[in-house]
Design an enzyme around this catalytic site. Structure first.
Site, short mmCIF file in Angstrom:
data_model
loop_
_atom_site.label_atom_id
_atom_site.label_comp_id
_atom_site.label_asym_id
_atom_site.label_seq_id
_atom_site.Cartn_x
_atom_site.Cartn_y
_atom_site.Cartn_z
N ASN A 188 0.86 -1.19 0.00
CA ASN A 188 0.00 0.00 0.00
C ASN A 188 0.90 1.24 0.00
O ASN A 188 2.11 1.12 0.19
CB ASN A 188 -0.94 -0.03 1.22
CG ASN A 188 -0.15 0.01 2.51
OD1 ASN A 188 0.47 1.02 2.84
ND2 ASN A 188 -0.12 -1.10 3.24
N LYS B 61 -9.20 -4.54 19.37
CA LYS B 61 -7.74 -4.68 19.47
C LYS B 61 -7.23 -4.33 20.87
O LYS B 61 -6.02 -4.26 21.08
CB LYS B 61 -7.07 -3.83 18.39
CG LYS B 61 -7.58 -4.20 16.98
CD LYS B 61 -6.79 -3.58 15.87
CE LYS B 61 -7.43 -3.87 14.50
NZ LYS B 61 -6.48 -4.03 13.43
N LYS C 119 -12.45 -0.79 16.32
CA LYS C 119 -11.06 -1.27 16.39
C LYS C 119 -10.49 -1.11 17.81
O LYS C 119 -9.70 -1.93 18.26
CB LYS C 119 -10.19 -0.54 15.36
CG LYS C 119 -10.51 -1.02 13.95
CD LYS C 119 -9.75 -0.34 12.84
CE LYS C 119 -10.21 -0.92 11.49
NZ LYS C 119 -9.75 -0.22 10.32
N ASP D 108 -3.12 -6.83 5.46
CA ASP D 108 -3.97 -7.78 6.21
C ASP D 108 -3.76 -9.21 5.73
O ASP D 108 -3.97 -10.15 6.48
CB ASP D 108 -5.44 -7.37 6.06
CG ASP D 108 -5.73 -6.06 6.78
OD1 ASP D 108 -5.36 -5.96 7.97
OD2 ASP D 108 -6.28 -5.14 6.16
N PHE E 127 -4.08 2.99 15.03
CA PHE E 127 -4.61 3.89 14.02
C PHE E 127 -5.78 3.18 13.32
O PHE E 127 -5.91 1.96 13.41
CB PHE E 127 -3.54 4.24 12.97
CG PHE E 127 -2.73 5.47 13.31
CD1 PHE E 127 -1.92 5.51 14.44
CD2 PHE E 127 -2.77 6.60 12.49
CE1 PHE E 127 -1.18 6.64 14.74
CE2 PHE E 127 -2.02 7.73 12.78
CZ PHE E 127 -1.23 7.76 13.90
N LYS F 253 10.37 -16.04 -10.68
CA LYS F 253 9.39 -15.12 -11.26
C LYS F 253 8.30 -15.90 -11.99
O LYS F 253 8.59 -16.76 -12.83
CB LYS F 253 10.11 -14.18 -12.23
CG LYS F 253 9.21 -13.11 -12.78
CD LYS F 253 9.94 -12.22 -13.77
CE LYS F 253 8.94 -11.31 -14.45
NZ LYS F 253 9.54 -10.58 -15.56
O1 PMT Z 1 2.73 6.53 6.32
P1 PMT Z 1 1.97 7.77 5.87
O2 PMT Z 1 2.14 8.02 4.38
O3 PMT Z 1 2.29 8.97 6.70
O4 PMT Z 1 0.40 7.46 6.03
C1 PMT Z 1 -0.19 7.45 7.28
C2 PMT Z 1 -1.25 6.36 7.41
C3 PMT Z 1 -2.40 6.67 6.50
C4 PMT Z 1 -0.64 4.99 7.04
C5 PMT Z 1 -1.68 6.38 8.92
O5 PMT Z 1 -2.28 7.62 9.22
C6 PMT Z 1 -2.65 5.25 9.23
O6 PMT Z 1 -3.86 5.37 9.08
N1 PMT Z 1 -2.11 4.07 9.68
C7 PMT Z 1 -2.90 2.86 9.90
C8 PMT Z 1 -3.11 2.16 8.59
C9 PMT Z 1 -3.90 0.89 8.76
O7 PMT Z 1 -3.42 -0.16 8.39
O8 PMT Z 1 -5.09 1.03 9.32
P2 PMT Z 1 -6.11 -0.22 9.62
O9 PMT Z 1 -7.36 0.46 9.95
O10 PMT Z 1 -6.08 -1.18 8.51
O11 PMT Z 1 -5.48 -0.93 10.88
C10 PMT Z 1 -5.89 -0.61 12.22
C11 PMT Z 1 -4.73 -0.73 13.17
O12 PMT Z 1 -4.29 -2.08 13.26
C12 PMT Z 1 -3.50 0.07 12.79
O13 PMT Z 1 -2.94 0.58 13.98
C13 PMT Z 1 -2.57 -0.96 12.16
O14 PMT Z 1 -1.20 -0.61 12.36
C14 PMT Z 1 -2.93 -2.19 12.95
N2 PMT Z 1 -2.77 -3.46 12.21
C15 PMT Z 1 -3.52 -3.74 11.12
C16 PMT Z 1 -3.39 -4.95 10.49
C17 PMT Z 1 -2.46 -5.89 10.99
N3 PMT Z 1 -2.30 -7.07 10.41
N4 PMT Z 1 -1.71 -5.58 12.05
C18 PMT Z 1 -1.86 -4.39 12.67
O15 PMT Z 1 -1.16 -4.11 13.64
#
Ligand code: PMT
Length: 397
Positions: A207, A342, A338, A276, A324, A286
């Site tokens: 991403n 979490k 979340k 995810d 986040f 490849k």
């Molecule tokens: O890096 P930048 O360009 O500055 O962009 C910032 C950002 C958009 C990446 C940031 O502001 C942000 O939103 N980060 C979280 C991105 C995310 O994956 O969000 P989510 O809603 O999918 O995940 C929720 C939370 O679970 C997040 O804290 C994520 O780190 C965590 N997570 C998600 C999936 C996973 N397998 N493990 C995790 O720890």
């Protein structure tokens, strides 16, 4: 914008400690710019301070910076604070008596910024009537002194005159200039960037996270005094000074790096955009498009572990976990889900897509907690980092 501390360096054996002062100021998030007397250059070449500060080092009154014909005036205006450390009896005497015959002393006379002097000299010079009167004159005029210590002096004498400890000088300046050091003694863990999940050696799922948010968080935490570890997916940002940066690629690697450091952290902020899912069987070679390899037209995925949820389940008393939520709609509602799922203490919800969130220099967000929603208006990611840390600081036992 960083505040500027002008560091005046005079000719004295204690000059080597000025390097530590410059480094300490930088660690505290301040911009340090050095001005030296000619005598100081007999001890140390200006190149040393130029390398440390990555700024030009001013010495001669007539060595004008390019495009800056009245250098002592521009320097004096640039400074939010002017500290002279080490400061000799000669320079104290000159400033007390209005003598401005070199760049450092003219700048000291011209500046309206707070002037701080840390004397360093032989004990007899320190105690001499002239020096005592000069220091008293300057104190009366509002100059702040960070007084010399007593002890063994470079000349072999024992007594007062040793430059104050660089850490003391830095912390007094930091306090005077109003920089927050409210995370001193805290360990902060930050995740940032994307993860990449290989399909084959040349293709992956990922991403557009740039890592800017997490790097801003790490920088802000370090400047506020924390010991910081940053676990970063593949991003194009350089390591931050004095931040332990662990570079990882995949979600499994990120989980491993976080897991090793999580228990020792006081505050953990998960800003990474973790994939995810990952391809179940990445190919070692490849995959061929022409051969219509079915593994390319239909990739079987498996779910990655949720790093935040895994750590949320493991958090101990006193530890603060901030996640986040990157959403395209219903930010608060999704962040709340979340938060519970979490086991986080707060979720920073932000809108992504349409040029928002990913890769930008600014962002707006909501901090969603179990009993509150704090709206953070559009601001730079560095300011957002400070807002998140302000929240964390005021909510940690
Ligand atoms: O890096 P930048 O360009 O500055 O962009 C910032 C950002 C958009 C990446 C940031 O502001 C942000 O939103 N980060 C979280 C991105 C995310 O994956 O969000 P989510 O809603 O999918 O995940 C929720 C939370 O679970 C997040 O804290 C994520 O780190 C965590 N997570 C998600 C999936 C996973 N397998 N493990 C995790 O720890």
């Amino acid at each position: 914008m960083k505040k500027t501390v002008l560091v005046g360096v005079t000719g004295c054996v204690a000059i080597y400690k000025a390097c530590e002062i410059v480094r300490g100021l930088q660690k505290a998030g301040l911009r340090a710019k050095v001005v030296m007397t000619e005598h100081a250059t007999e001890f140390v070449n200006p190149a040393l301070f130029r390398a440390l500060t990555r700024e030009p080092v001013a010495v001669g009154l007539f060595d004008d910076a390019p495009g800056d014909p009245i250098h002592h005036i521009s320097l004096s205006k640039e400074a939010d604070l002017f500290v002279i450390a080490p400061c000799t009896a000669n320079v104290i005497g000159k400033i007390a008596n209005g003598i401005a015959d070199d760049l450092l002393t003219t700048t000291a006379m011209a500046t309206t910024a707070p002037l701080v002097i840390a004397p360093a000299m032989n004990v007899n010079m320190y105690e001499s009537a002239a020096n005592q009167e000069n220091m008293a004159t300057l104190k009366r005029r509002g100059v702040r002194f960070i007084d010399s210590e007593s002890g063994y002096l470079a000349c072999g004498d024992v007594g007062k005159g040793r430059l104050a400890d660089p850490d003391v000088i830095v912390s007094e300046i930091v306090e005077m200039i109003g920089v927050k050091r409210d995370l001193e003694g805290k360990r902060v863990l930050v995740t940032t960037g994307p993860t990449i999940e290989p399909i084959d050696p040349v293709r992956f799922i990922s991403n557009p996270s740039s890592g800017k948010t997490g790097f801003a968080l790490a920088e802000a935490a370090r400047e506020r005094g924390a010991e910081v570890c940053l676990v970063a997916g593949p991003v194009a940002l350089d390591d931050l000074p004095d931040v332990e940066t662990v570079r990882v690629k995949t979600a499994l690697e990120m989980l491993d790096a976080v897991s090793r450091r999580f228990d020792g952290s006081d505050i953990a902020v998960f800003s990474a955009a973790v994939s995810d899912f990952r391809p179940k069987d990445p190919s070692a070679s490849k995959l061929k498009k022409d051969a219509c390899d079915s593994r390319l037209s239909s990739i079987e995925l498996v779910e990655n572990p949720d790093i935040l949820a895994t750590m949320g389940a493991r958090k101990h008393a006193g530890q603060l976990v901030v996640g986040f939520a990157a959403e395209t709609e219903d930010v608060v509602e999704n962040a709340r889900k979340k938060l519970v799922k979490k086991n986080a203490d707060a979720i920073v919800g932000n809108l992504v897509g349409d040029g928002k969130g990913f890769g930008t220099d600014d962002n707006e967000a909501v901090i969603v907690t179990h009993d509150d929603v704090v709206r953070i208006p559009l601001m730079s990611k560095r300011e957002l980092a400070d807002a998140i840390l302000d929240w964390a600081r005021s909510n940690q036992a």
